[in-house]
Design a protein around this motif. Sequence first.
Motif, PDB file in Angstrom:
ATOM      1  N   THR A 270       0.804  -1.226   0.000  1.00 46.16           N
ATOM      2  CA  THR A 270       0.000   0.000   0.000  1.00 46.16           C
ATOM      3  C   THR A 270       0.838   1.277   0.000  1.00 46.16           C
ATOM      4  N   HIS A 271       2.161   1.142  -0.122  1.00 49.96           N
ATOM      5  CA  HIS A 271       3.022   2.331  -0.109  1.00 49.96           C
ATOM      6  C   HIS A 271       4.191   2.106  -1.061  1.00 49.96           C
ATOM      7  N   ALA A 272       4.864   3.189  -1.403  1.00 47.13           N
ATOM      8  CA  ALA A 272       6.093   3.098  -2.199  1.00 47.13           C
ATOM      9  C   ALA A 272       7.015   4.234  -1.795  1.00 47.13           C
ATOM     10  N   ARG A 273       8.306   3.944  -1.777  1.00 47.74           N
ATOM     11  CA  ARG A 273       9.315   4.958  -1.513  1.00 47.74           C
ATOM     12  C   ARG A 273      10.450   4.747  -2.496  1.00 47.74           C
ATOM     13  N   ALA A 274      10.809   5.808  -3.220  1.00 47.34           N
ATOM     14  CA  ALA A 274      11.889   5.751  -4.200  1.00 47.34           C
ATOM     15  C   ALA A 274      12.942   6.785  -3.836  1.00 47.34           C
ATOM     16  N   ALA A 275      14.193   6.504  -4.197  1.00 51.14           N
ATOM     17  CA  ALA A 275      15.278   7.416  -3.840  1.00 51.14           C
ATOM     18  C   ALA A 275      16.439   7.284  -4.812  1.00 51.14           C
TER      19      ALA A 275
ATOM     20  N   GLN B 115       4.862   7.817  -1.297  1.00 51.22           N
ATOM     21  CA  GLN B 115       3.427   8.066  -1.487  1.00 51.22           C
ATOM     22  C   GLN B 115       2.658   6.764  -1.312  1.00 51.22           C
ATOM     23  N   GLY B 116       1.331   6.893  -1.194  1.00 49.62           N
ATOM     24  CA  GLY B 116       0.485   5.721  -1.199  1.00 49.62           C
ATOM     25  C   GLY B 116       0.590   5.005  -2.540  1.00 49.62           C
ATOM     26  N   PHE B 117       0.404   3.692  -2.521  1.00 46.77           N
ATOM     27  CA  PHE B 117       0.681   2.897  -3.712  1.00 46.77           C
ATOM     28  C   PHE B 117      -0.143   1.614  -3.645  1.00 46.77           C
ATOM     29  N   ASP B 118      -0.521   1.099  -4.802  1.00 47.06           N
ATOM     30  CA  ASP B 118      -1.261  -0.166  -4.851  1.00 47.06           C
ATOM     31  C   ASP B 118      -0.495  -1.140  -5.731  1.00 47.06           C
TER      32      ASP B 118
ATOM     33  N   ARG C  85      -1.209  -3.961  -6.542  1.00 48.77           N
ATOM     34  CA  ARG C  85      -2.110  -4.776  -7.369  1.00 48.77           C
ATOM     35  C   ARG C  85      -2.350  -4.178  -8.746  1.00 48.77           C
ATOM     36  N   GLN C  86      -1.848  -2.965  -8.986  1.00 46.75           N
ATOM     37  CA  GLN C  86      -2.005  -2.378 -10.319  1.00 46.75           C
ATOM     38  C   GLN C  86      -1.160  -3.110 -11.357  1.00 46.75           C
ATOM     39  N   GLY C  87      -0.238  -3.955 -10.908  1.00 47.71           N
ATOM     40  CA  GLY C  87       0.537  -4.768 -11.829  1.00 47.71           C
ATOM     41  C   GLY C  87       1.895  -4.191 -12.159  1.00 47.71           C
ATOM     42  N   PRO C  88       2.751  -4.997 -12.794  1.00 46.24           N
ATOM     43  CA  PRO C  88       4.132  -4.573 -13.028  1.00 46.24           C
ATOM     44  C   PRO C  88       4.293  -3.446 -14.040  1.00 46.24           C
ATOM     45  N   GLU C  89       3.513  -3.438 -15.119  1.00 45.00           N
ATOM     46  CA  GLU C  89       3.714  -2.399 -16.148  1.00 45.00           C
ATOM     47  C   GLU C  89       3.454  -1.003 -15.577  1.00 45.00           C
ATOM     48  N   ALA C  90       2.303  -0.838 -14.928  1.00 42.01           N
ATOM     49  CA  ALA C  90       1.971   0.471 -14.365  1.00 42.01           C
ATOM     50  C   ALA C  90       2.926   0.840 -13.235  1.00 42.01           C
TER      51      ALA C  90
END
Length: 395
Positions: free
Chosen positions: A92-97, A111-114, A116-121
Amino acid sequence: MTTPEPNARPGSAAGPGQLLHLIRSGEVRTRRELQARTGLSRSTVAARVDQLLREGLIREGGVDANLRGRPSTALVFDETRGAVLAADLGATHARAAVCDLGGRILAEHAQGFDIRQGPEASLAWLEATWRQLASSAGEPRILGVGLGVPGPVDFTSGRPENPPIMPGWHGYPVRDELVRRFGVPAFVENDANVMALGEFHAGFSGVPSFLFVKVSTGIGAGMVVGGELLRGADGGSGDIGHIRLGHPETGPVCACGARGCLAASASGGALVRRLCEAGLDATTTRDAVELARGGEPQAVALVREAGLLIGDVLATAVSLLNPRVLVVGGELVRAQDHFMSSLRERLYQRTQPLATRNLRILPSALGTRAGVIGAARLGIEELFSPEAVDRALAG
């Protein structure tokens, strides 16, 4: 003659990659120490150090006057010669750096993240985010990519393997896609493993055996022994969330499809489900923790029960592995008085004194940054392993 260190990391027998590893880890600081540590001749050490200097992998960092006798020139790994892209994708979250080669964050975004949207998105979002962060960090030279995902990963191929909470990701060539997009080596790992690397390098790099447990939407573990991440024969180590409890045929259904898994009863996702069934307003693990911290009786009882169940499973892990340090991360750790106290209580009840005599049980020091810092460390350690450095210099 001084013999090589018996537990030195493998590579070309004390080749330039091994010398770089010793310098980068801080174990040695000078040519004289390299000679003493490896048993190589003075001329061989000089030649290999000169090669590392020419390639820009190390630099001379002044004089080390701490040694007896004549002061020696100190050698240091050049952490400014490039950067790595790092990310921790959760359910449910993602952090990139963007991080330098010492693992320090130069720019980051969460930010919040799902998932389940799949690898491409997900990878399209990640690419756009990383490119924006690289721009804000001054466009450093990107040398590699490290990524953690919330499911089992075949590290050799960089493909998720039947991840229960990642529909559409099974067998997807994540590593190869990242290499295609960025043109640099990429490394993909289970999120608990990258968190273990992050916590280990942040404060426990001298510890011989280190166990990390993540308790969030799911439950997982990572183990570092002798400075090396333990992945098991096929990369399936640490998947403690799917250990079956008690009478699995009557337990709750897990995301993996089985009944009675630890994650189905003690994860943040399980607590949210049970609180909703009790008529309480909780949609995330953070909500469940806040209810418990606020003294809501049902939430307190469920968080304590989760601590006891996880402590049961960790008692087996501690008895088997005898780690020196156990770090617990994830949202539930924030419920210190209820969750951590229950976990410690059950773990000590179910283990022999010898297994826990010197065990330190601690909450995560990095918190929500453990995954992204660990993903950076994953990339750095793989890029600059003795084997990789020797191959690069030979090629």
